[in-house]
Design a protein around this motif. Sequence first.
Motif, PDB file in Angstrom:
ATOM      1  N   LEU A  66       0.828  -1.199   0.000  1.00 13.99           N
ATOM      2  CA  LEU A  66       0.000   0.000   0.000  1.00 13.99           C
ATOM      3  C   LEU A  66       0.862   1.249   0.000  1.00 13.99           C
ATOM      4  N   GLU A  67       0.409   2.256  -0.700  1.00 11.81           N
ATOM      5  CA  GLU A  67       0.989   3.596  -0.629  1.00 11.81           C
ATOM      6  C   GLU A  67       0.353   4.281   0.580  1.00 11.81           C
ATOM      7  N   PRO A  68       0.977   5.336   1.123  1.00 18.69           N
ATOM      8  CA  PRO A  68       0.395   6.031   2.281  1.00 18.69           C
ATOM      9  C   PRO A  68      -1.057   6.472   2.056  1.00 18.69           C
ATOM     10  N   GLU A  69      -1.371   6.952   0.856  1.00 19.18           N
ATOM     11  CA  GLU A  69      -2.741   7.388   0.568  1.00 19.18           C
ATOM     12  C   GLU A  69      -3.715   6.216   0.618  1.00 19.18           C
ATOM     13  N   ASP A  70      -3.261   5.051   0.152  1.00 14.55           N
ATOM     14  CA  ASP A  70      -4.109   3.858   0.190  1.00 14.55           C
ATOM     15  C   ASP A  70      -4.385   3.423   1.625  1.00 14.55           C
ATOM     16  N   ALA A  71      -3.355   3.461   2.466  1.00 13.77           N
ATOM     17  CA  ALA A  71      -3.517   3.072   3.867  1.00 13.77           C
ATOM     18  C   ALA A  71      -4.484   4.024   4.576  1.00 13.77           C
ATOM     19  N   ASN A  72      -4.349   5.315   4.325  1.00 13.35           N
ATOM     20  CA  ASN A  72      -5.272   6.290   4.908  1.00 13.35           C
ATOM     21  C   ASN A  72      -6.694   6.054   4.421  1.00 13.35           C
ATOM     22  N   TYR A  73      -6.839   5.781   3.139  1.00 17.62           N
ATOM     23  CA  TYR A  73      -8.157   5.518   2.566  1.00 17.62           C
ATOM     24  C   TYR A  73      -8.783   4.280   3.205  1.00 17.62           C
ATOM     25  N   ALA A  74      -8.002   3.228   3.349  1.00 10.48           N
ATOM     26  CA  ALA A  74      -8.517   1.996   3.956  1.00 10.48           C
ATOM     27  C   ALA A  74      -8.998   2.255   5.381  1.00 10.48           C
ATOM     28  N   LEU A  75      -8.201   2.978   6.165  1.00 10.77           N
ATOM     29  CA  LEU A  75      -8.619   3.279   7.540  1.00 10.77           C
ATOM     30  C   LEU A  75      -9.888   4.114   7.555  1.00 10.77           C
ATOM     31  N   SER A  76      -9.981   5.091   6.659  1.00 10.81           N
ATOM     32  CA  SER A  76     -11.180   5.933   6.596  1.00 10.81           C
ATOM     33  C   SER A  76     -12.416   5.107   6.264  1.00 10.81           C
ATOM     34  N   ARG A  77     -12.300   4.216   5.289  1.00 14.42           N
ATOM     35  CA  ARG A  77     -13.433   3.379   4.903  1.00 14.42           C
ATOM     36  C   ARG A  77     -13.818   2.427   6.036  1.00 14.42           C
ATOM     37  N   LEU A  78     -12.837   1.867   6.730  1.00 11.39           N
ATOM     38  CA  LEU A  78     -13.130   0.966   7.845  1.00 11.39           C
ATOM     39  C   LEU A  78     -13.847   1.711   8.970  1.00 11.39           C
ATOM     40  N   LEU A  79     -13.473   2.954   9.197  1.00  8.46           N
ATOM     41  CA  LEU A  79     -14.168   3.772  10.195  1.00  8.46           C
ATOM     42  C   LEU A  79     -15.580   4.112   9.731  1.00  8.46           C
ATOM     43  N   GLU A  80     -15.723   4.530   8.480  1.00  4.16           N
ATOM     44  CA  GLU A  80     -17.034   4.910   7.947  1.00  4.16           C
ATOM     45  C   GLU A  80     -18.020   3.748   7.949  1.00  4.16           C
ATOM     46  N   ARG A  81     -17.542   2.570   7.688  1.00  2.00           N
ATOM     47  CA  ARG A  81     -18.417   1.398   7.591  1.00  2.00           C
ATOM     48  C   ARG A  81     -18.614   0.687   8.930  1.00  2.00           C
ATOM     49  N   GLY A  82     -17.979   1.187   9.985  1.00  2.00           N
ATOM     50  CA  GLY A  82     -18.221   0.641  11.314  1.00  2.00           C
ATOM     51  C   GLY A  82     -17.361  -0.533  11.722  1.00  2.00           C
ATOM     52  N   TYR A  83     -16.301  -0.812  10.990  1.00  2.00           N
ATOM     53  CA  TYR A  83     -15.387  -1.885  11.384  1.00  2.00           C
ATOM     54  C   TYR A  83     -14.528  -1.448  12.570  1.00  2.00           C
ATOM     55  N   PHE A  84     -14.242  -0.150  12.628  1.00  6.37           N
ATOM     56  CA  PHE A  84     -13.538   0.466  13.750  1.00  6.37           C
ATOM     57  C   PHE A  84     -14.335   1.675  14.207  1.00  6.37           C
ATOM     58  N   TYR A  85     -14.060   2.095  15.427  1.00  7.89           N
ATOM     59  CA  TYR A  85     -14.488   3.413  15.886  1.00  7.89           C
ATOM     60  C   TYR A  85     -13.272   4.055  16.520  1.00  7.89           C
ATOM     61  N   GLU A  86     -13.282   5.373  16.619  1.00  4.65           N
ATOM     62  CA  GLU A  86     -12.092   6.093  17.061  1.00  4.65           C
ATOM     63  C   GLU A  86     -12.370   6.826  18.363  1.00  4.65           C
ATOM     64  N   VAL A  87     -11.456   6.663  19.327  1.00  2.00           N
ATOM     65  CA  VAL A  87     -11.518   7.349  20.612  1.00  2.00           C
ATOM     66  C   VAL A  87     -10.131   7.897  20.901  1.00  2.00           C
ATOM     67  N   ASP A  88     -10.040   9.226  21.034  1.00  4.15           N
ATOM     68  CA  ASP A  88      -8.758   9.864  21.353  1.00  4.15           C
ATOM     69  C   ASP A  88      -7.633   9.387  20.443  1.00  4.15           C
ATOM     70  N   ASP A  89      -7.878   9.376  19.144  1.00  2.08           N
ATOM     71  CA  ASP A  89      -6.894   8.994  18.125  1.00  2.08           C
ATOM     72  C   ASP A  89      -6.474   7.526  18.221  1.00  2.08           C
ATOM     73  N   GLU A  90      -7.288   6.714  18.873  1.00  4.00           N
ATOM     74  CA  GLU A  90      -7.057   5.262  18.909  1.00  4.00           C
ATOM     75  C   GLU A  90      -8.186   4.584  18.165  1.00  4.00           C
ATOM     76  N   LEU A  91      -7.831   3.600  17.346  1.00  4.95           N
ATOM     77  CA  LEU A  91      -8.826   2.806  16.645  1.00  4.95           C
ATOM     78  C   LEU A  91      -9.184   1.606  17.492  1.00  4.95           C
ATOM     79  N   ARG A  92     -10.474   1.361  17.589  1.00  4.43           N
ATOM     80  CA  ARG A  92     -10.968   0.200  18.346  1.00  4.43           C
ATOM     81  C   ARG A  92     -11.848  -0.639  17.442  1.00  4.43           C
TER      82      ARG A  92
END
Length: 87
Positions: A55-81
């Motif tokens: 992955l390129e840095p942009e791809d990794a950021n995109y993947a994290l954003s999509r995982l957050l948007e779709r509810g695979y993770f949630y974020e608390v104080d800059d930590e992914l859960r």
Amino acid sequence: MNDSTDPRLPLSEWILDAYDVLCTHSFYSDNREDAQSVPREQALEILLRTNELTLEPEDANYALSRLLERGYFYEVDDELRVTAPEK
């Protein structure tokens, strides 16, 4: 990873692969009711360094954003859960 009983919207296979990498290589339990979490910056580093994905840095950021948007993770104080789907 695609489970027909999972209420979350499906994602591209490469994003699900990124999710699997994060879940198997980075999350730890700390005494907060077994909450699995990782700092967002560490998650990005893991995705960029793993041999399982290229992955390129942009791809990794995109993947994290999509995982957050779709509810695979949630974020608390800059930590992914990890969000555990209801069964």
